[in-house]
Scaffold this active site. Structure first.
Site, PDB file in Angstrom:
ATOM      1  CB  SER A 319      -0.912  -0.025   1.231  1.00 61.34           C
ATOM      2  OG  SER A 319      -1.251   1.275   1.611  1.00 61.34           O
ATOM      3  CD1 TRP A 322      -1.973   1.563  -5.689  1.00 60.69           C
ATOM      4  CD2 TRP A 322      -2.169   3.344  -4.355  1.00 60.69           C
ATOM      5  NE1 TRP A 322      -3.023   2.312  -6.152  1.00 60.69           N
ATOM      6  CE2 TRP A 322      -3.168   3.412  -5.352  1.00 60.69           C
ATOM      7  CE3 TRP A 322      -2.116   4.361  -3.411  1.00 60.69           C
ATOM      8  CZ2 TRP A 322      -4.100   4.451  -5.423  1.00 60.69           C
ATOM      9  CZ3 TRP A 322      -3.035   5.404  -3.475  1.00 60.69           C
ATOM     10  CH2 TRP A 322      -4.018   5.443  -4.470  1.00 60.69           C
ATOM     11  CG  HIS A 323       0.078   6.042  -0.936  1.00 57.45           C
ATOM     12  ND1 HIS A 323      -0.305   4.844  -0.397  1.00 57.45           N
ATOM     13  CD2 HIS A 323      -0.942   6.901  -0.707  1.00 57.45           C
ATOM     14  CE1 HIS A 323      -1.504   4.974   0.139  1.00 57.45           C
ATOM     15  NE2 HIS A 323      -1.917   6.211  -0.034  1.00 57.45           N
ATOM     16  N   GLY A 324       3.518   5.855  -4.070  1.00 52.36           N
ATOM     17  CA  GLY A 324       4.522   6.538  -4.865  1.00 52.36           C
ATOM     18  C   GLY A 324       5.803   5.758  -4.943  1.00 52.36           C
ATOM     19  CG  PHE A 479      -0.285   9.201  -4.579  1.00 53.16           C
ATOM     20  CD1 PHE A 479       1.091   9.371  -4.608  1.00 53.16           C
ATOM     21  CD2 PHE A 479      -0.995   9.741  -3.539  1.00 53.16           C
ATOM     22  CE1 PHE A 479       1.731  10.075  -3.612  1.00 53.16           C
ATOM     23  CE2 PHE A 479      -0.361  10.449  -2.532  1.00 53.16           C
ATOM     24  CZ  PHE A 479       1.007  10.613  -2.571  1.00 53.16           C
TER      25      PHE A 479
END
Lengths: 479, 295
Positions: A319, A322-324, A479
């Site tokens: 996770s 996923w954000h960056g 993102f």
């Protein structure tokens, strides 16, 4: 297109007016074209990626639905996932992994330059990729019916209110609504507009204001010590909340006017009494996505304890990624994973303790808030090293440092710092009041003139206390 | 739906009307920041053009006799190019008996080769501004004014002291030639010079600007004095600069006043920008040397 732009203030009423003026059968076409236009305002050529993703998932899901052969189903699902993740990997993570490999090589004195390409990250790619993937997986699992109309499916992928920053919708919720005819409803439209105004207030008045203080401190690690750094970390917690939940409010409000109900994305996350609860209230559409499509398939908590902890940790690690494409996000995800695992380990030992005691509740809330803020430091810092410098600076509270740092025009320093703190208190007061009865309901019951005065005050506050100009972009766009 | 639209339009009109009146009164005859007077004053026939050197030094009141506007911005916003040309064109009145001081410097007609874009001014507000003479200039307030609007109610006492005539007075003490401020500034400029080069494209835009201005009145090209060391840097960077300007002035039959000879004799605040007194002096000199008498 940015929600907080003049362009959007023209786009929104135009689309809504045309939407209700058109016969039902043409409305999806208007929504689809306006969604493509909405996206192409940013970088027209990247629409090909969305189209490509839509085509792949449309055909893959048709194939999955049309066969009873399990291995064929699996092959098409795998194909869809590989294409989606492949595109996501190339545009978002290719350079990151290359750079990381480069750095690792250099550490061992192996100098091999892996090429780094100048790739512009397509706005919202993580959001729409996850949305389309969830659809194909749901079709494979048989929990959603396949959409045979390509146009309607493409609209599900690109529906403009939630295209670039969510909420990440499930096909069960959105596609079924796209099939229904929506008539104009006065109360619903008014409610949507109120939500949009609230979203703008959070974004333009709170988030963009806080960002100036936050940027000053986080972009100069080590320059400030003690209270200004603590304040900046707390400000960032509220900046990202108001920025992202503000976007979600505008998205949900815009869709609501046209008759669509998008899922709730935030539920007062900073009122949480545990990190677990925080994740039930923060970016709900993403956390439930990870729960349904990663955590549970990994085995969830229906496995031996160590494996359960591993599943939790891995889910949060991914996770974070996923954000960056940056180690700071990975560290942020890992920290949340550790907090959660630790809280489960502790919980088993402290079970049976009474949570009704207010003081105990208060300390639980405080501890959760501190942990979340510490994790946000990693999220916001430019590098992992910077994050550690900032955390270290936070401890120096006995140095005589004023919180009124020079982050804006000289003559506004004190006003702006106090306004920022005041706005956070106001936000939380409204949210606490909203726990007992919906603010909107209270407002609707008021006399006509009182409602209008309230609307006028909100708009005036946005206009006079809002920040316009360079801080405009929403954080979650990256993102 | 009709009632809904009617209510929204009513709310919009109330909000717009109310705010227009308040903003109008708060910004009228008040230089709210360093650029607002430049883009909210009426169209002009007497103007000072250039970058921050001209913006800080040249006083239209002294040169034109309580007339005109200093429409010079900064090196980032107004080097000679399409963006500035477009702004000047929009700011010009239709009259043909105007007077224009065009401040030139080597950097104002150069490009920074290390920059992502050849014309970085396209990323600044002048590029997107569509109104240059509206009071209140709502487009400017939205695009450029980075402070919240409530700050218009709060009186400002800072280093920047913008004037209604467009001149920007900086409340900083003048410094002598040997000074750490100048040293550090020069180092910064040295870096910029090392990455920059003369630009034919910008030069063509300067010519285009002069041709446009000539249709509206008399044009004088001016090179302002700086600190001695700054001048040395400029001469190393573009040794042919003055020749180019003389040729330009001959070709288009306009005056070129080179005050760079005064470099080191007048005080600056940072080696690059003249202090207020020196600015007043040079403004008066321009007026006398060019025999400008508009009163």
């Amino acid at each position: 297109m940015l929600f907080n732009s003049v362009q959007f203030l023209i786009f929104l009423p135009l689309v809504i007016c045309f939407y209700f003026a058109l016969p039902y059968r043409f409305r999806w076409i208007l929504l689809l074209l306006s969604s493509y236009y909405f996206y192409m305002c940013w970088k027209p050529e990247y629409i090909i990626l969305i189209l490509g993703s839509s085509i792949v998932d449309y055909f893959a899901s048709l194939k999955i639905a049309s066969t009873n052969n399990q291995s064929t189903k699996k092959a098409f699902l795998l194909f869809s996932i590989l294409v989606n993740l492949g595109v996501l990997f190339f545009f978002k993570y290719f350079n990151f992994f290359n750079q990381s490999i480069n750095d690792a090589f250099n550490t061992f004195n192996v100098f091999y330059e892996i090429p780094i390409y100048e790739i512009l990250l397509p706005v919202g790619i993580s959001f729409y990729t996850f949305q389309t993937m969830s659809y194909t997986i749901d079709v494979y699992r048989g929990v959603t019916s396949v959409e045979k109309n390509f146009g309607r499916f493409a609209l599900f992928v690109t529906f403009w209110p939630q295209l670039v920053a969510g909420p990440i919708e499930r096909s069960n919720n959105l596609i079924s609504q796209l099939r229904v005819n929506h008539d104009f409803n006065y109360e619903r439209a008014a409610s949507g507009l109120r939500l949009i105004a609230w979203g703008f207030f959070k974004k333009i008045v709170i988030a963009d204001r806080l960002s100036i203080y936050v940027n000053e401190v986080f972009n100069h690690p080590g320059q400030y010590e003690g209270w200004p750094v603590i304040l900046a970390a707390i400000f960032f917690a509220y900046q990202i909340y108001c920025d992202f939940s503000g976007y979600s409010d505008i998205a949900i409000g815009s869709a609501r006017i046209m008759g669509y109900n998008l899922m709730e994305n935030f539920r007062n996350p900073y009122h949480s009494l545990s990190v677990k609860e925080f994740w039930q209230r923060w970016h709900i559409s993403l956390s439930t996505w990870f729960r349904d499509y990663l955590y549970i398939p990994l085995g969830g908590n229906k496995v031996v304890k160590w494996r359960w902890y591993y599943n939790l940790f891995l889910t949060f690690l991914i996770s974070g990624l996923w954000h960056g494409a940056n180690w700071t996000f990975v560290a942020w995800g890992a920290l949340h994973g550790i907090f959660l695992v630790f809280s489960y380990v502790i919980k088993s030992k402290s079970e049976g303790l009474n949570d009704k005691i207010t003081l105990r509740k208060f300390f639980k809330w405080l501890l959760t808030f501190i942990l979340v803020v510490i994790a946000w430091v990693f999220f916001r810092a430019n590098t992992i090293q910077d994050a550690f410098v900032i955390l270290k600076s936070m401890l120096m509270i006995f140095r005589n440092n004023t919180i009124f740092i020079s982050f804006t025009s000289d003559h506004l320093i004190i006003y702006e710092t106090l306004i920022s703190i005041g706005l956070i208190i106001l936000l939380e007061s409204i949210q606490i009041a909203g726990r007992y009865s919906r603010i909107e309901d209270l407002l609707v019951k008021k006399a006509f003139y009182l409602r209008w005065i309230t609307y006028l005050v909100i708009v005036e506050v946005i206009l006079w206390f809002g920040y316009y100009g360079s801080n405009a972009e929403f954080i979650y766009f990256q993102f | 739906m009709k009632i809904f639209i009617l209510k929204i339009i009513s709310l919009f009109l109330i909000v717009f009307g109310l705010n227009y009146v308040v903003i109008y009164n708060l910004t009228a005859d008040k230089p709210i920041d360093e650029f607002y007077s430049k883009v909210s004053s009426p169209k002009q026939k007497y103007m000072i053009l250039g970058t921050s050197r001209a913006a800080q030094a040249l006083d239209p009141n002294i040169i034109f006799g309580n007339k005109g506007l200093n429409f010079a911005f900064t090196m980032a916003n107004s080097p000679y190019g399409e963006t500035y040309f477009h702004a000047i064109k929009n700011k010009l009145s239709d009259e043909t008996d105007g007077y224009f001081i065009v401040e030139v410097s080597p950097l104002a007609i150069s490009i920074n080769e290390s920059s992502d874009t050849l014309f970085p001014e396209k990323n600044y507000f002048l590029e997107n501004l569509f109104s240059f003479s509206n009071q209140p200039n709502l487009a400017y307030l939205y695009l450029k004014f980075k402070k919240p609007l409530y700050s218009l109610f709060i009186s400002k006492k800072g280093i920047l002291n913008p004037q209604l005539n467009g001149r920007l007075i900086i409340n900083k003490p003048a410094v002598s030639e040997v000074n750490p401020i100048i040293e550090s500034k020069l180092k910064a400029y040295q870096k910029i010079f090392s990455k920059s080069s003369f630009s034919n494209l910008r030069f063509k835009q300067l010519v285009k600007t002069i041709i446009l201005l000539k249709k509206h009145g008399e044009v004088i090209i001016v090179r302002l004095p700086v600190s001695k060391k700054m001048l040395e840097l400029e001469q190393i960077f573009d040794p042919n600069f003055n020749d180019r300007m003389y040729n330009l002035s001959k070709e288009y039959e306009i005056d070129f006043k080179d005050y760079s000879e005064l470099s080191g004799k007048l005080l600056t605040i940072d080696g690059n920008h003249l202090c207020k007194k020196a600015g007043d002096l040079i403004s008066l000199k321009i007026r006398i040397d060019s025999k400008i008498d508009l009163e």
